[in-house]
Design a protein around this motif. Structure first.
Motif, short mmCIF file in Angstrom:
data_model
loop_
_atom_site.label_atom_id
_atom_site.label_comp_id
_atom_site.label_asym_id
_atom_site.label_seq_id
_atom_site.Cartn_x
_atom_site.Cartn_y
_atom_site.Cartn_z
N UNK A 113 0.83 -1.22 0.20
CA UNK A 113 0.11 0.11 -0.01
C UNK A 113 0.86 1.18 -0.08
N UNK A 114 0.19 2.33 -0.31
CA UNK A 114 0.97 3.69 -0.20
C UNK A 114 0.06 4.92 -0.05
N UNK A 115 0.57 5.81 0.37
CA UNK A 115 -0.35 7.11 0.48
C UNK A 115 0.47 8.39 -0.16
N UNK A 116 -0.51 9.35 -0.53
CA UNK A 116 0.23 10.68 -1.14
C UNK A 116 -0.83 11.66 -0.70
N UNK A 117 0.03 12.82 -0.68
CA UNK A 117 -0.71 14.01 -0.59
C UNK A 117 -0.11 15.27 -1.39
N UNK A 118 -0.70 15.74 -2.19
CA UNK A 118 -0.11 16.73 -3.12
C UNK A 118 -0.97 17.93 -3.59
N UNK A 119 -0.63 18.58 -4.77
CA UNK A 119 -1.43 19.90 -5.03
C UNK A 119 -1.52 19.80 -6.60
N UNK A 120 -2.46 20.73 -7.04
CA UNK A 120 -2.64 20.91 -8.43
C UNK A 120 -2.81 22.33 -8.77
N UNK A 121 -2.38 22.82 -10.03
CA UNK A 121 -2.77 24.11 -10.51
C UNK A 121 -2.65 23.74 -11.88
N UNK A 122 -4.00 24.61 -12.64
CA UNK A 122 -4.22 24.14 -13.92
C UNK A 122 -5.15 25.30 -14.41
N UNK A 123 -5.86 25.13 -15.56
CA UNK A 123 -6.60 26.09 -16.13
C UNK A 123 -7.78 25.49 -16.85
N UNK A 124 -9.09 25.81 -16.50
CA UNK A 124 -10.30 25.15 -16.93
C UNK A 124 -10.80 26.09 -18.26
N UNK A 125 -11.09 25.34 -19.26
CA UNK A 125 -11.52 25.98 -20.37
C UNK A 125 -13.15 26.20 -20.39
N UNK A 126 -13.35 27.29 -20.96
CA UNK A 126 -14.92 27.54 -21.00
C UNK A 126 -15.60 26.89 -22.15
N UNK A 127 -15.89 25.57 -22.26
CA UNK A 127 -16.53 25.11 -23.51
C UNK A 127 -17.56 24.56 -23.02
N UNK A 128 -18.34 23.98 -24.00
CA UNK A 128 -19.65 23.22 -23.79
C UNK A 128 -19.33 21.85 -22.78
N UNK A 129 -18.49 21.20 -23.08
CA UNK A 129 -17.80 20.20 -22.30
C UNK A 129 -16.58 20.64 -21.40
N UNK A 130 -16.84 20.42 -20.16
CA UNK A 130 -15.85 21.22 -19.24
C UNK A 130 -14.37 20.27 -19.58
#
Length: 214
Positions: A113-130
């Protein structure tokens, strides 16, 4: 006249409800990656086990299958920036082994087994499909139960380690809060000034997930 006024008020009320519902729907669509989510991921990850023998950190390395349950929370700004934190608990195909060419030393590394903790940074596009494109970094923690065999002698050790994992990914909306995600990246283990039997090489890691956003 009163009946006509009442009918008009009813029509206006229905129209206002429709406008508010439409606005709420548009806001939800514009911030499709805002909030709390849960998911399941299947991945191929780089595992490294270690054992200390005669002052040398004897390592074994291999790419292994990992299935994880994930949970996290993200903030999405109105103009598309997404930042968040994520944790996982995973089940690994994590048993590794090392044997010296002369057969004088054998090491078995057991991990499940394993565990993890992390972070994300991104950009969401304003399209009909997220659609979200993101970069991620996380610290993965694993524990190996180690059995060292040298000649007729055997002894046990415990190897607890943290490994940096990083890369890029994409997440796409399917229906309502359901998303699918793919990521690709690499990892890094820091052994400091320890003497090792070889220098681990970074490998490419993949992950595919199904996520539900609440």
């Amino acid at each position: 006249m009163n009946g006509l006024c009442g009918a008009r008020r009813g029509v206006v009320g229905v129209a206002l409800i429709g406008v508010f519902a439409s606005a709420a729907s548009l806001e939800a669509q514009d911030r499709a990656f805002h909030g709390v989510y849960l998911g399941v991921e299947a991945a191929l990850e780089d595992l490294i086990g270690g054992s200390l023998v005669d002052g040398i950190d004897v390592l074994a390395q291999d790419d292994r299958r990992v299935v994880s349950v994930m949970g996290g929370a993200r903030y999405q700004a109105s103009w598309g920036l997404v930042i968040g934190a994520e944790g996982t608990i995973g089940v690994t195909d994590g048993d590794l082994a090392h044997t010296n060419p002369d057969g004088g030393l054998s090491v078995q590394y057991t991990n499940s087994r394993q565990t993890s903790l992390g972070a994300q940074v991104g950009y969401a596009f304003r399209t009909s499909t997220p659609v979200l494109l993101f970069a991620y970094a996380s610290e993965v923690t694993r524990r190996f139960d180690v059995r060292v065999t040298r000649g007729a002698a055997e002894f046990d050790q415990t190897d607890e380690q943290g490994m940096l994992r990083y890369g890029i990914g994409a997440e796409i909306g399917v229906v309502h809060g359901l998303r699918v995600r793919a990521r690709v990246g690499s990892g890094r283990a820091d052994f400091g000034s320890a003497i090792t039997n070889f220098a681990p090489e970074p490998t490419t890691q993949f992950g595919f997930a199904v996520v539900y956003h609440f």
